[in-house]
Design a protein around this motif. Structure first.
Motif, mmCIF file in Angstrom:
data_model
loop_
_atom_site.group_PDB
_atom_site.id
_atom_site.type_symbol
_atom_site.label_atom_id
_atom_site.label_comp_id
_atom_site.label_asym_id
_atom_site.label_seq_id
_atom_site.Cartn_x
_atom_site.Cartn_y
_atom_site.Cartn_z
ATOM 1 N N LEU A 30 -8.037 -0.055 3.382
ATOM 2 C CA LEU A 30 -7.022 0.910 3.790
ATOM 3 C C LEU A 30 -7.663 2.232 4.192
ATOM 4 O O LEU A 30 -7.333 2.801 5.245
ATOM 5 N N ALA A 137 -1.087 7.131 2.683
ATOM 6 C CA ALA A 137 -0.010 6.136 2.720
ATOM 7 C C ALA A 137 1.320 6.841 2.482
ATOM 8 O O ALA A 137 1.522 7.469 1.450
ATOM 9 N N SER A 141 5.772 2.507 2.774
ATOM 10 C CA SER A 141 4.665 1.661 2.321
ATOM 11 C C SER A 141 5.095 0.774 1.157
ATOM 12 O O SER A 141 5.973 1.129 0.378
ATOM 13 N N PHE A 244 1.641 -1.069 4.903
ATOM 14 C CA PHE A 244 1.235 0.297 4.594
ATOM 15 C C PHE A 244 1.564 1.170 5.805
ATOM 16 O O PHE A 244 1.168 0.850 6.925
#
Length: 279
Positions: A30, A137, A141, A244
């Motif tokens: 991420l 985020a 999400s 996300f």
């Protein structure tokens, strides 16, 4: 007037970052996407930088542009030490005003107790016409995880995930913090998981598990029900899609040389126009 109650458990956040440091390479996808997005925005900038702050440095994966000097900061002791940096929290920065001409932050601002204060500090430590690029985020999400916990908890919902900031609110916060040419935009990332346990492993591995000050531990029965609900949402191949929503922030420290925004307080200015501002 008493201060508002804390949202996040600062001590737990430091501990979990230290715990995640050893195995982070297996769960860094991420932040890698966030750094890629920040890199694309930075590539469009036509000016050079000399002093860079990597705010929330994790494993130090961000590479500064050109020959710029970089200072790395992380709330966790292990990551700060490994990066040769400073252990500090985003809303309690130990730097003097106008210390940097670029501040980059990927993957941490959604876990800050005083985000408006943190953004104001970032703006203050930037030199005039300095650039801030952030990513975290945001709202929307983890919808599959949220749905699974709602099913598991039934009529007694518990605080399992912390509040999330949407892109409009993020843009408003940039304006409130005093940034010029503020831009907030959002990109979605979908990841497919074979089980709830695999998703929770990723969240723990990236130091993104429940950090609420008033969090409620999940009992075995609730966790089993959540896992069943997560599995019930799977596609025919047995994997459940999780999303996300990555919010990107761009803002400049005010300077007389900058073009004036078309509308006062707008957070929807052209991204290209903002990034092509030169010093």
């Amino acid at each position: 007037m008493e201060p508002p109650p804390p949202i996040f458990d600062r001590a737990a956040r430091r501990r979990r970052r230290d715990r995640a440091a050893g195995g982070y390479a297996a769960h860094d996808f991420l932040r890698a996407v966030m750094l890629g997005g920040i890199g694309e925005r930075l590539d469009a900038v036509t000016r050079s930088f000399t002093d860079v702050l990597d705010l929330g440095c994790f494993d130090g994966a961000f590479s500064p542009p050109g020959d710029a000097r970089i200072v790395r900061v992380d709330p966790g002791y292990r990551w700060a030490r490994a990066a040769g940096g400073v252990q500090a929290e985003e809303d309690r920065l130990p730097f003097a005003d106008a210390s940097f001409d670029l501040v980059v932050s990927a993957g941490v601002l959604d876990q800050v107790d005083d985000l408006p204060g943190a953004l104001q500090l970032i703006r203050r430590i930037l030199r005039p016409d300095g650039l801030f690029l952030g990513a975290f985020a945001g709202a929307g999400s983890l919808p599959a995880l949220r749905a699974a916990w709602r099913t598991a908890d039934g009529e007694r919902p518990a605080a399992r995930l912390h509040p999330q900031i949407d892109v409009r609110a993020a843009g408003d916060l940039l304006v409130r913090a005093g940034f010029a040419l503020p831009v907030a935009d959002v990109e979605a990332l979908t990841v497919r998981y074979r089980s709830l346990g695999a998703l929770l492993d990723d969240l723990r591995g990236m130091a993104a598990s429940n950090l609420l000050h008033a969090r409620t531990p999940a009992l075995r029965g609730a966790l089993t029900r959540a896992a069943q609900a997560f599995a019930a949402a799977a596609d025919p191949d047995g994997r459940t899609s999780e999303r996300f929503q990555i919010v990107y922030l761009t803002g400049w420290a005010p300077d007389a040389s900058q073009p004036k925004a078309a509308r006062r307080g707008s957070a929807t200015a052209s991204l290209a126009a903002a990034l092509k501002t030169t010093g």
